[in-house]
Design an enzyme around this catalytic site. Structure first.
Site, short mmCIF file in Angstrom:
data_model
loop_
_atom_site.label_atom_id
_atom_site.label_comp_id
_atom_site.label_asym_id
_atom_site.label_seq_id
_atom_site.Cartn_x
_atom_site.Cartn_y
_atom_site.Cartn_z
N ARG A 53 7.66 83.25 7.86
CA ARG A 53 6.55 83.98 8.60
C ARG A 53 6.10 85.30 7.89
NH1 ARG A 53 6.88 86.93 12.90
NH2 ARG A 53 8.33 85.34 13.92
N TYR A 105 -22.16 84.33 9.54
CA TYR A 105 -21.78 83.20 9.77
C TYR A 105 -21.58 82.81 11.23
CZ TYR A 105 -18.42 79.31 10.02
OH TYR A 105 -17.63 78.11 10.17
N ASP A 177 -17.22 89.66 3.42
CA ASP A 177 -17.01 88.31 3.48
C ASP A 177 -17.58 87.85 2.12
OD1 ASP A 177 -17.36 85.57 3.61
OD2 ASP A 177 -17.32 85.37 6.04
N LYS A 202 -13.65 76.94 1.38
CA LYS A 202 -15.07 76.63 0.75
C LYS A 202 -14.50 76.61 -0.80
CE LYS A 202 -16.42 76.95 4.93
NZ LYS A 202 -16.87 78.32 5.67
#
Ligand SMILES: *Cc1c(COP(=O)(O)O)cnc(C)c1O
Length: 390
Positions: A53, A105, A177, A202
């Site tokens: 982690r 978005y 973004d 994407k």
């Protein structure tokens, strides 16, 4: 990044960045390390990896590659684009105010409105095409500008450099973004942004085969804060998907070029179709490119002069363009925002924002463009017959 790598061109970085020579087998590709934990030489030995982690070698290689590609100091990978965004919002505290672009978005708006508002954050949404709107929306407690450019689905462009000047003056953090453009087309940190955000689901991964997100920080101080959030929240990207993403990045430049060239040719065709009303595409009409984008990218939106049902038919009869949500993969996709990606926005609000029932969005893939043209032609022919019958 190493100084040597910094001097390399983006194309070369895409292939080589983050790759660490592997001595045990001399493997050319970065290995997948699924290990959750790591052997210590003595108690408290933290010289290498400790727990995945905190850090994992495969994830770290991909994070390095992304930091280099965006020309940032460090990058951090998350289990989705929205998990990455969550780690930025977690830099703020209750009572802080955020200004975001309004053509955002949908999932980002959902997280702002349904999660963060409950914890005392306040949001304003502005038309990002005029940078002055950001200055006007600033309050005493504004701590973050969140912009997306090109936006989804209307592909509006925000002048990152102009907004960054306003942000710097008022000591406000600027996050961009960059999902639609990718670092091959636009590098927000070089234009003054503090944080770059991506849905790696994407274009970065590029094959519609993983869900992931990334944050790239401009400077070390901010990077440390983001790293703390990644570690403390615990929504890291797993080693397998990290590896898949690293593999996808190697062809990013070639894919983005082909996506862009194919899209430009399809736009040329769409401009000649009488059934097409409005076309949304970076660089078209008054939609000039202010952001030093090197290419338009592979997203096209357009409206069809037909009713709701006919437009839905259009999106159903394409053969190569697969009817699906998401974008940015090698395969071409078609989407009807009003009934799919943006259906959760009330109709009135949607229409006011230009997301009408007649709007169609294409994610142009890297197939042969003539085949894509034939596909669109036959889809237009199919609805033409339907319109005549009506
Ligand atoms: C998909 C997307 C997101 C959300 O990313 P996920 O990986 O789906 O969580 C955020 N911003 C943009 C522009 C996107 O296209």
């Amino acid at each position: 990044m190493s100084d040597k790598m910094r001097k390399r061109s983006l194309e070369t970085q895409a292939v080589h960045a983050g790759q660490v020579p592997e001595d045990a087998t001399r493997s050319i590709t970065t290995p997948i390390y699924p290990s959750s934990t790591y052997r210590m030489e003595f108690p408290g030995d933290e010289s290498g990896y400790v727990y995945s982690r905190w850090s994992n070698p495969t994830r770290k290689a991909t994070e390095r590659a992304l930091a280099d590609l965006e020309n940032g100091s460090e990058a951090y990978l998350f289990s989705s684009g929205l998990a990455a965004m969550n780690a930025v919002l977690n830099l703020l505290k209750s009572g802080d105010h955020v200004v975001a672009v309004n053509d955002l978005y949908g999932g980002s708006i959902r997280q702002f409105e349904k999660i963060w508002k409950k914890f005392g954050l306040d949001f304003s949404y502005v038309d990002g095409t005029d940078p002055e709107n950001f200055a006007k929306a600033v309050k005493e407690n504004t701590r973050l500008f969140w912009i997306e450019t090109p936006t989804n689905p209307l592909l509006e462009l925000v002048d990152i450099e102009a907004v960054s000047k306003i942000a710097r003056e008022k000591k406000i953090l600027l996050a961009v973004d960059n999902t639609f453009a990718t670092p091959f087309i636009q590098r927000p940190l070089e234009l003054g942004a503090d944080i770059v955000h991506h849905s790696a689901s994407k274009y970065l991964s590029g094959h519609c085969d993983l869900i992931g997100g990334v944050l790239v920080a401009k400077d070390k101080e901010l990077a440390e804060k983001i790293f703390f959030n990644q570690y403390a929240i615990g929504a890291q990207l797993n080693p397998f998907d990290s590896w898949l993403l690293l593999r996808g990045l190697k062809t990013l430049h070639i894919r983005m070029e082909r996506h862009s060239v194919n899209a430009m040719k399809l736009v040329e065709y769409l401009e000649t179709v009488d059934l097409v009303d409005k076309i949304y595409f970076p660089g078209i009409d008054g939609n000039s490119i202010p952001n030093k984008m090197t290419m338009p990218g592979g997203m096209i939106s357009f409206t069809i002069k037909a009713d709701f049902e006919t437009v839905k038919t259009f999106a159903t009869v394409t053969e190569l363009f697969i009817l699906a949500e998401s974008l940015g993969g090698v395969e071409s996709l078609i989407n009807h925002p009003a009934s799919m990606t943006h259906s959760s926005i009330p109709k009135e609000e949607r229409e006011a924002r230009g997301i009408t029932d007649s709007l169609v969005r294409l994610s142009v893939g890297i197939e042969n463009v003539d085949d894509l043209l034939i596909d669109l032609r036959q889809a237009f022919a199919a609805i033409r017959t339907k319109i005549k019958q009506a």
